[in-house]
Design a protein around this motif. Structure first.
Motif, PDB file in Angstrom:
ATOM      1  N   GLY A 137       0.901  -1.116   0.141  1.00 48.44           N
ATOM      2  CA  GLY A 137      -0.073  -0.120  -0.028  1.00 48.44           C
ATOM      3  C   GLY A 137       0.899   1.289   0.207  1.00 48.44           C
ATOM      4  N   ASP A 138       0.314   2.524   0.394  1.00 41.06           N
ATOM      5  CA  ASP A 138       0.874   3.514   0.467  1.00 41.06           C
ATOM      6  C   ASP A 138       2.085   3.946   1.374  1.00 41.06           C
ATOM      7  OD1 ASP A 138      -0.568   4.149  -1.988  1.00 41.06           O
ATOM      8  OD2 ASP A 138      -1.500   6.154  -1.085  1.00 41.06           O
TER       9      ASP A 138
ATOM     10  N   ARG B 270      -0.073  13.226   0.761  1.00 43.87           N
ATOM     11  CA  ARG B 270      -1.393  13.256   0.854  1.00 43.87           C
ATOM     12  C   ARG B 270      -2.058  14.259   1.830  1.00 43.87           C
ATOM     13  NH1 ARG B 270      -5.297  10.607  -1.919  1.00 43.87           N
ATOM     14  NH2 ARG B 270      -3.492   9.372  -3.117  1.00 43.87           N
TER      15      ARG B 270
ATOM     16  N   GLY C 254      -9.906   1.188   1.495  1.00 40.73           N
ATOM     17  CA  GLY C 254      -8.805   2.020   0.958  1.00 40.73           C
ATOM     18  C   GLY C 254      -8.612   3.464   1.466  1.00 40.73           C
TER      19      GLY C 254
ATOM     20  N   TYR D 101     -11.537  11.119   4.032  1.00 42.25           N
ATOM     21  CA  TYR D 101     -12.993  11.055   3.582  1.00 42.25           C
ATOM     22  C   TYR D 101     -13.939  10.580   4.534  1.00 42.25           C
ATOM     23  CZ  TYR D 101     -10.755  12.840  -0.619  1.00 42.25           C
ATOM     24  OH  TYR D 101     -10.058  13.442  -1.430  1.00 42.25           O
TER      25      TYR D 101
ATOM     26  N   ASP E 202      -6.983  -0.443   5.264  1.00 40.71           N
ATOM     27  CA  ASP E 202      -6.240  -0.260   3.987  1.00 40.71           C
ATOM     28  C   ASP E 202      -5.177  -1.298   3.997  1.00 40.71           C
ATOM     29  OD1 ASP E 202      -5.746   2.968   2.675  1.00 40.71           O
ATOM     30  OD2 ASP E 202      -3.831   1.451   2.432  1.00 40.71           O
ATOM     31  N   LEU E 203      -4.630  -1.340   2.952  1.00 42.95           N
ATOM     32  CA  LEU E 203      -3.471  -2.223   2.796  1.00 42.95           C
ATOM     33  C   LEU E 203      -2.298  -1.862   3.562  1.00 42.95           C
ATOM     34  CD1 LEU E 203      -2.329  -4.914   1.302  1.00 42.95           C
ATOM     35  CD2 LEU E 203      -1.945  -3.260  -0.565  1.00 42.95           C
TER      36      LEU E 203
ATOM     37  N   ALA F  68      -5.746  -4.911   5.532  1.00 45.86           N
ATOM     38  CA  ALA F  68      -6.367  -6.063   4.550  1.00 45.86           C
ATOM     39  C   ALA F  68      -6.149  -5.615   3.230  1.00 45.86           C
ATOM     40  CB  ALA F  68      -7.718  -6.516   5.232  1.00 45.86           C
ATOM     41  N   ASP F  69      -6.416  -6.786   2.437  1.00 40.73           N
ATOM     42  CA  ASP F  69      -6.281  -6.513   0.943  1.00 40.73           C
ATOM     43  C   ASP F  69      -7.555  -6.489   0.305  1.00 40.73           C
ATOM     44  OD1 ASP F  69      -5.579  -6.667  -1.698  1.00 40.73           O
ATOM     45  OD2 ASP F  69      -4.342  -8.546  -1.680  1.00 40.73           O
ATOM     46  N   THR F  70      -7.989  -5.347  -0.510  1.00 43.96           N
ATOM     47  CA  THR F  70      -9.256  -5.330  -0.833  1.00 43.96           C
ATOM     48  C   THR F  70      -9.591  -6.570  -2.095  1.00 43.96           C
ATOM     49  OG1 THR F  70      -9.321  -2.907  -0.575  1.00 43.96           O
ATOM     50  CG2 THR F  70     -10.732  -4.124  -2.349  1.00 43.96           C
ATOM     51  N   TRP F  71      -8.414  -6.921  -2.646  1.00 43.48           N
ATOM     52  CA  TRP F  71      -8.534  -7.906  -3.616  1.00 43.48           C
ATOM     53  C   TRP F  71      -8.826  -9.441  -3.036  1.00 43.48           C
ATOM     54  CZ3 TRP F  71      -9.842  -5.495  -7.508  1.00 43.48           C
ATOM     55  CH2 TRP F  71      -9.318  -4.425  -7.748  1.00 43.48           C
TER      56      TRP F  71
ATOM     57  N   VAL G 211     -12.730   5.694  -1.951  1.00 43.56           N
ATOM     58  CA  VAL G 211     -12.510   6.820  -2.768  1.00 43.56           C
ATOM     59  C   VAL G 211     -10.939   6.632  -3.350  1.00 43.56           C
ATOM     60  CG1 VAL G 211     -12.034   9.208  -2.561  1.00 43.56           C
ATOM     61  CG2 VAL G 211     -13.486   8.295  -0.701  1.00 43.56           C
ATOM     62  N   PHE G 212     -10.770   6.744  -4.725  1.00 40.53           N
ATOM     63  CA  PHE G 212      -9.577   6.599  -5.363  1.00 40.53           C
ATOM     64  C   PHE G 212      -8.917   5.551  -5.028  1.00 40.53           C
ATOM     65  CE2 PHE G 212      -9.870  11.454  -4.733  1.00 40.53           C
ATOM     66  CZ  PHE G 212     -10.213  11.716  -6.251  1.00 40.53           C
TER      67      PHE G 212
ATOM     68  N   PRO H 193      -8.777   0.805  -4.667  1.00 40.67           N
ATOM     69  CA  PRO H 193      -9.272  -0.515  -5.462  1.00 40.67           C
ATOM     70  C   PRO H 193     -10.626  -0.925  -5.038  1.00 40.67           C
ATOM     71  CG  PRO H 193      -6.951  -0.893  -4.663  1.00 40.67           C
ATOM     72  CD  PRO H 193      -7.221   0.500  -4.090  1.00 40.67           C
TER      73      PRO H 193
HETATM   74  C1  LIG Z   1      -4.950   6.790  -4.093  1.00 45.12           C
HETATM   75  S1  LIG Z   1      -4.917   6.318  -2.183  1.00 45.12           S
HETATM   76  C2  LIG Z   1      -6.532   6.783  -1.741  1.00 45.12           C
HETATM   77  C3  LIG Z   1      -6.568   6.917  -0.147  1.00 45.12           C
HETATM   78  C4  LIG Z   1      -8.035   7.774   0.199  1.00 45.12           C
HETATM   79  N1  LIG Z   1      -9.101   7.064   0.028  1.00 45.12           N
HETATM   80  C5  LIG Z   1      -7.938   9.274  -0.162  1.00 45.12           C
HETATM   81  O1  LIG Z   1      -8.372   9.212  -1.150  1.00 45.12           O
HETATM   82  O2  LIG Z   1      -7.395  10.189   0.301  1.00 45.12           O
HETATM   83  C6  LIG Z   1      -5.171   4.401  -2.493  1.00 45.12           C
HETATM   84  C7  LIG Z   1      -5.287   3.891  -1.203  1.00 45.12           C
HETATM   85  O3  LIG Z   1      -5.477   2.785  -1.448  1.00 45.12           O
HETATM   86  C8  LIG Z   1      -4.341   1.594  -0.528  1.00 45.12           C
HETATM   87  N2  LIG Z   1      -4.553   0.328  -1.310  1.00 45.12           N
HETATM   88  C9  LIG Z   1      -3.979   0.021  -2.582  1.00 45.12           C
HETATM   89  N3  LIG Z   1      -4.080  -1.177  -2.866  1.00 45.12           N
HETATM   90  C10 LIG Z   1      -4.914  -1.690  -1.976  1.00 45.12           C
HETATM   91  C11 LIG Z   1      -5.389  -3.121  -1.758  1.00 45.12           C
HETATM   92  N4  LIG Z   1      -5.299  -4.108  -2.541  1.00 45.12           N
HETATM   93  N5  LIG Z   1      -6.374  -3.219  -0.553  1.00 45.12           N
HETATM   94  C12 LIG Z   1      -6.418  -2.048   0.091  1.00 45.12           C
HETATM   95  N6  LIG Z   1      -5.910  -0.958   0.046  1.00 45.12           N
HETATM   96  C13 LIG Z   1      -5.266  -0.786  -0.894  1.00 45.12           C
HETATM   97  C14 LIG Z   1      -3.364   2.472  -0.645  1.00 45.12           C
HETATM   98  O4  LIG Z   1      -2.605   2.006   0.458  1.00 45.12           O
HETATM   99  C15 LIG Z   1      -3.975   3.942  -0.684  1.00 45.12           C
HETATM  100  O5  LIG Z   1      -4.176   4.299   0.779  1.00 45.12           O
END
Ligand SMILES: C[S@@+](CC[C@H](N)C(=O)[O-])C[C@H]1O[C@@H](n2cnc3c(N)ncnc32)[C@H](O)[C@@H]1O
Ligand SMILES: [Zn+2]
Length: 269
Positions: A54-55, A63, A93, A99, A116-117, A137-140, A156-157, A159
């Motif tokens: 993740g981030d 951010r 995520g 948000y 979030d990951l 946890a992993d959304t996938w 929001v933005f 997966p």
């Molecule tokens: C573009 S950021 C958006 C974060 C927040 N929603 C925002 O808009 O400020 C994408 C987020 O999704 C998380 N992320 C990426 N892949 C993921 C996954 N497979 N499962 C869960 N979270 C994930 C990243 O760690 C990151 O925090």
């Protein structure tokens, strides 16, 4: 958060049975699977073979810097309007939790799960708010979240896993998704060579979701965002391009760009 409130969202990632507190910092299921809860108050239920990342803390700092300027405040307000007043909301995520806090505003009795990951993201999202529990946890993957525990899921933005979002929602629960339009941050992307050109279309989301979700509302939010050099640099560094090579220095820096997102509110069938 308490261990009890955290456990009420969750199921065992191995056998899918309920998780309960087994001692002061452990959750466990009837089959003897045990998971340590971090001292900061969240649990990681990633599968042992998870290789996705993740981030990073550095991306989250950028951010936070962007969001603290109010650049995306209209998006947060639109998410707050779309979510209305849920009593149990999951942010899938969650990033810094910006948000999610907007969705919980003025709702002292609400409960939330920030997922979030990235452990660094969950740490920030749960900080200073007792209403929010945290989950890495992993959304996938099949989510380690029990069925029917949420009135609303926000995404929001980040997966999406529509089957799993539907499963964790109550019947008629809301899924609120923010997707960037192809024109989102267009001049900035062009100038900085950012990689993450959005291919995430609201229309595609709505039609893919149709077997599980009915479209409730859709708001096209478009506004001009004035850019300082610092803001432009922070926007580039907070997004997916930050995982890849550095953005090239722009020859001509745009002084503004367009924020163009769709806020889609779906209802679980
Ligand atoms: C573009 S950021 C958006 C974060 C927040 N929603 C925002 O808009 O400020 C994408 C987020 O999704 C998380 N992320 C990426 N892949 C993921 C996954 N497979 N499962 C869960 N979270 C994930 C990243 O760690 C990151 O925090
Ligand atoms: Zn188990």
């Amino acid at each position: 958060m308490t261990l009890q409130s955290l456990s009420e969202w969750l199921r065992c990632p191995n056998c899918f049975r309920p998780l309960e507190p087994t001692d002061s910092l452990t959750l466990g299921c009837v089959h003897g699977h045990r998971f340590d809860v971090n001292k900061r108050g969240f649990v990681s239920l990633l599968g042992p073979r998870s290789t996705v990342v993740g981030d990073t803390a550095a991306m989250l700092d950028q951010r936070t810097a962007v969001l603290s300027t109010g650049a995306y405040l209209p998006i947060a307000e639109a998410v707050g309007r779309a979510v209305r007043t849920p009593s149990r909301v999951i942010d899938a995520g969650c990033g810094t939790g910006y948000y999610l806090r907007a969705a919980l505003q003025d709702n002292a009795g609400a409960r939330a799960l920030a997922m979030d990951l990235s452990p660094a993201a969950v740490t920030r999202a749960i900080r200073n708010d007792d209403r929010i529990d945290g989950l890495v946890a992993d959304t996938w993957s099949p989510l380690p979240i029990a069925g029917g525990v949420a009135d609303a899921v926000i995404n929001v933005f980040a997966p999406r896993n529509l089957d799993e979002f539907s499963r964790v929602l109550v019947s008629k629960g809301s899924l609120v998704v923010v997707v960037p339009d192809a024109s989102h941050l267009g001049s900035l992307r062009a100038a900085r060579g950012m990689l993450d050109v959005p291919d995430d279309k609201a229309d595609e989301l709505i039609s893919r979701a149709a077997p599980l979700f009915r479209l409730e509302s859709r708001e096209a939010l478009r506004y001009e965002l004035p850019l300082t050099p610092d803001l432009a640099a922070a926007i580039s560094a907070m997004g997916p391009s930050a995982h890849h090579e550095p953005s090239r220095a722009p020859a001509i820096m745009p002084t503004s760009t367009v924020v163009a997102v769709d806020i889609v509110r779906l209802t679980r069938r």
